[in-house]
Design a protein around this motif. Sequence first.
Motif, PDB file in Angstrom:
ATOM      1  N   ASN A  55      34.191 -17.903  30.037  1.00 11.35           N
ATOM      2  CA  ASN A  55      34.434 -16.502  29.690  1.00 11.35           C
ATOM      3  C   ASN A  55      33.355 -15.548  30.207  1.00 11.35           C
ATOM      4  OD1 ASN A  55      36.875 -17.096  28.305  1.00 11.35           O
ATOM      5  ND2 ASN A  55      35.697 -17.805  26.535  1.00 11.35           N
ATOM      6  N   ALA A  56      33.636 -14.254  30.070  1.00  7.15           N
ATOM      7  CA  ALA A  56      32.804 -13.192  30.635  1.00  7.15           C
ATOM      8  C   ALA A  56      31.334 -13.363  30.269  1.00  7.15           C
ATOM      9  CB  ALA A  56      33.314 -11.834  30.184  1.00  7.15           C
ATOM     10  N   GLY A  57      30.477 -13.312  31.293  1.00  7.37           N
ATOM     11  CA  GLY A  57      29.041 -13.392  31.086  1.00  7.37           C
ATOM     12  C   GLY A  57      28.485 -14.796  31.002  1.00  7.37           C
ATOM     13  N   ALA A  58      29.348 -15.790  30.964  1.00  7.51           N
ATOM     14  CA  ALA A  58      28.901 -17.179  30.843  1.00  7.51           C
ATOM     15  C   ALA A  58      28.463 -17.732  32.196  1.00  7.51           C
ATOM     16  CB  ALA A  58      30.012 -18.037  30.246  1.00  7.51           C
ATOM     17  N   SER A  59      27.722 -18.845  32.141  1.00  9.04           N
ATOM     18  CA  SER A  59      27.205 -19.471  33.361  1.00  9.04           C
ATOM     19  C   SER A  59      27.451 -20.975  33.311  1.00  9.04           C
ATOM     20  CB  SER A  59      25.710 -19.186  33.504  1.00  9.04           C
ATOM     21  OG  SER A  59      25.187 -19.801  34.660  1.00  9.04           O
ATOM     22  N   LEU A  60      27.921 -21.507  34.432  1.00  6.12           N
ATOM     23  CA  LEU A  60      28.112 -22.951  34.596  1.00  6.12           C
ATOM     24  C   LEU A  60      27.364 -23.371  35.850  1.00  6.12           C
ATOM     25  CD1 LEU A  60      29.469 -25.762  34.232  1.00  6.12           C
ATOM     26  CD2 LEU A  60      31.481 -24.820  35.382  1.00  6.12           C
ATOM     27  N   THR A  68      27.951 -21.996  39.634  1.00 11.14           N
ATOM     28  CA  THR A  68      27.085 -22.362  40.753  1.00 11.14           C
ATOM     29  C   THR A  68      27.177 -23.862  40.952  1.00 11.14           C
ATOM     30  OG1 THR A  68      25.556 -20.554  40.236  1.00 11.14           O
ATOM     31  CG2 THR A  68      24.747 -22.296  41.683  1.00 11.14           C
ATOM     32  N   ASN A  69      27.610 -24.264  42.142  1.00  5.99           N
ATOM     33  CA  ASN A  69      27.786 -25.684  42.440  1.00  5.99           C
ATOM     34  C   ASN A  69      26.796 -26.109  43.507  1.00  5.99           C
ATOM     35  OD1 ASN A  69      28.918 -28.310  42.585  1.00  5.99           O
ATOM     36  ND2 ASN A  69      30.127 -27.689  44.367  1.00  5.99           N
ATOM     37  N   THR A  70      25.954 -27.087  43.147  1.00  4.63           N
ATOM     38  CA  THR A  70      25.075 -27.721  44.121  1.00  4.63           C
ATOM     39  C   THR A  70      25.434 -29.196  44.284  1.00  4.63           C
ATOM     40  OG1 THR A  70      23.393 -28.231  42.442  1.00  4.63           O
ATOM     41  CG2 THR A  70      23.191 -26.126  43.598  1.00  4.63           C
ATOM     42  N   THR A  86      30.181 -19.949  43.387  1.00  6.75           N
ATOM     43  CA  THR A  86      29.267 -20.077  44.519  1.00  6.75           C
ATOM     44  C   THR A  86      29.068 -21.550  44.837  1.00  6.75           C
ATOM     45  OG1 THR A  86      28.120 -18.039  43.894  1.00  6.75           O
ATOM     46  CG2 THR A  86      26.977 -19.529  45.410  1.00  6.75           C
ATOM     47  N   ASN A  87      29.494 -21.937  46.038  1.00  5.29           N
ATOM     48  CA  ASN A  87      29.335 -23.300  46.526  1.00  5.29           C
ATOM     49  C   ASN A  87      28.135 -23.289  47.465  1.00  5.29           C
ATOM     50  OD1 ASN A  87      30.601 -25.954  46.430  1.00  5.29           O
ATOM     51  ND2 ASN A  87      31.045 -25.697  48.611  1.00  5.29           N
ATOM     52  N   GLN A  88      27.014 -23.812  46.974  1.00  7.37           N
ATOM     53  CA  GLN A  88      25.771 -23.667  47.711  1.00  7.37           C
ATOM     54  C   GLN A  88      25.636 -24.685  48.837  1.00  7.37           C
ATOM     55  OE1 GLN A  88      22.417 -23.427  44.968  1.00  7.37           O
ATOM     56  NE2 GLN A  88      22.916 -21.289  44.507  1.00  7.37           N
ATOM     57  N   ALA A  89      24.605 -24.487  49.678  1.00  7.40           N
ATOM     58  CA  ALA A  89      24.361 -25.379  50.812  1.00  7.40           C
ATOM     59  C   ALA A  89      24.280 -26.824  50.336  1.00  7.40           C
ATOM     60  CB  ALA A  89      23.065 -24.975  51.512  1.00  7.40           C
ATOM     61  N   SER A  90      24.956 -27.715  51.052  1.00  5.68           N
ATOM     62  CA  SER A  90      25.062 -29.163  50.782  1.00  5.68           C
ATOM     63  C   SER A  90      26.064 -29.495  49.686  1.00  5.68           C
ATOM     64  CB  SER A  90      23.709 -29.807  50.455  1.00  5.68           C
ATOM     65  OG  SER A  90      23.310 -29.539  49.118  1.00  5.68           O
ATOM     66  N   ALA A  91      26.587 -28.476  48.982  1.00  6.09           N
ATOM     67  CA  ALA A  91      27.602 -28.718  47.948  1.00  6.09           C
ATOM     68  C   ALA A  91      28.982 -28.860  48.580  1.00  6.09           C
ATOM     69  CB  ALA A  91      27.597 -27.578  46.934  1.00  6.09           C
ATOM     70  N   VAL A  92      29.889 -29.536  47.840  1.00 13.02           N
ATOM     71  CA  VAL A  92      31.255 -29.763  48.327  1.00 13.02           C
ATOM     72  C   VAL A  92      32.254 -29.348  47.263  1.00 13.02           C
ATOM     73  CG1 VAL A  92      32.920 -31.467  49.171  1.00 13.02           C
ATOM     74  CG2 VAL A  92      30.501 -31.699  49.779  1.00 13.02           C
ATOM     75  N   LEU A  93      33.201 -28.513  47.676  1.00 14.01           N
ATOM     76  CA  LEU A  93      34.356 -28.170  46.848  1.00 14.01           C
ATOM     77  C   LEU A  93      35.590 -28.726  47.531  1.00 14.01           C
ATOM     78  CD1 LEU A  93      35.942 -26.638  44.617  1.00 14.01           C
ATOM     79  CD2 LEU A  93      35.791 -24.588  46.050  1.00 14.01           C
ATOM     80  N   LEU A 103      35.175 -13.551  43.541  1.00 10.04           N
ATOM     81  CA  LEU A 103      34.646 -14.042  44.810  1.00 10.04           C
ATOM     82  C   LEU A 103      34.509 -15.554  44.819  1.00 10.04           C
ATOM     83  CD1 LEU A 103      33.268 -13.340  47.576  1.00 10.04           C
ATOM     84  CD2 LEU A 103      31.093 -13.269  46.313  1.00 10.04           C
ATOM     85  N   LEU A 104      34.959 -16.156  45.919  1.00 13.15           N
ATOM     86  CA  LEU A 104      34.665 -17.547  46.251  1.00 13.15           C
ATOM     87  C   LEU A 104      33.696 -17.514  47.422  1.00 13.15           C
ATOM     88  CD1 LEU A 104      35.081 -20.635  46.154  1.00 13.15           C
ATOM     89  CD2 LEU A 104      37.152 -20.316  47.531  1.00 13.15           C
ATOM     90  N   SER A 105      32.456 -17.939  47.173  1.00  8.97           N
ATOM     91  CA  SER A 105      31.398 -17.871  48.180  1.00  8.97           C
ATOM     92  C   SER A 105      30.982 -19.280  48.560  1.00  8.97           C
ATOM     93  CB  SER A 105      30.201 -17.088  47.618  1.00  8.97           C
ATOM     94  OG  SER A 105      29.129 -17.095  48.526  1.00  8.97           O
ATOM     95  N   ASN A 106      31.011 -19.571  49.853  1.00  4.28           N
ATOM     96  CA  ASN A 106      30.729 -20.928  50.316  1.00  4.28           C
ATOM     97  C   ASN A 106      29.576 -20.944  51.310  1.00  4.28           C
ATOM     98  OD1 ASN A 106      31.132 -23.769  50.860  1.00  4.28           O
ATOM     99  ND2 ASN A 106      32.034 -23.135  52.811  1.00  4.28           N
TER     100      ASN A 106
END
Length: 256
Positions: free
Chosen positions: A84-89, A111-113, A131-138, A152-155
Amino acid sequence: MNNSASCVVTNYATLHITSSGVLTNGGNITNQAAGTLNDTGLFTNNNSVDNAGTFNIGAGKIFNNNGLVTNSGSLNDNGTFNHNAGASLINSDTFTIGSNGKLFVIGSTVTNTGTVTVQFLLEIKSGGTFTNQASAVLTNNGQVLVFDTLSLLSNAGTIDNGAFLNNFSNGGVTNEGIFNNKSTGSTDNNGFFINMAGDTIQNDGTFNNASSTPMLNHGILLNSVTGIFQNNATLTNNGSLTNNGTVHNNSSKTIN
């Protein structure tokens, strides 16, 4: 059961929320590496959950996150995860959205690492960001949907789309890594889609560009032998565009 703001729960074995159970967390829950946290009821997090073991959300069950979830173990969602709004995973290991699983990123951040696998549904909406960060895989084998303004989907790592990815009007996708639309993949762009300099989009499946906002390629856009690229809008190429498959540029539409 309520875990108040001043309380800490540390699990080394099995913590089970039963089918009729309700757990509301206002404090801190830590699931250690040897621990298992099973949600087969209703679990609401208003503060923090730190999983280093196994966290299972059961089929048809609900996890509401209004705070912080960190996963350095195995997170398995076969129910409904309302982020939900404002939460972080923050995921640094393995997060699987199973064959019955749904993750709703509603005005919140992911944020996925590590590795995220979608078997059923990932929705990013109401200004949510994945946000799919460097070295991460979606990896998508189900549906990834990006809705509305500021979502936004940021890769910066790797996205492997083997099923359906739809960027709706006013949604956004930015690629600063590798975006693979596999032979079984279908990507529909109706929002803004930017491939940054030095980065790669490879289309082995079907890619449909239908946005009122020009799709921008500053990097490498490769349409392979099996690829079908349908341009129903404007594609602005400031990088490299290579076609070994089929490109349909529909009437009055533009590839610059």
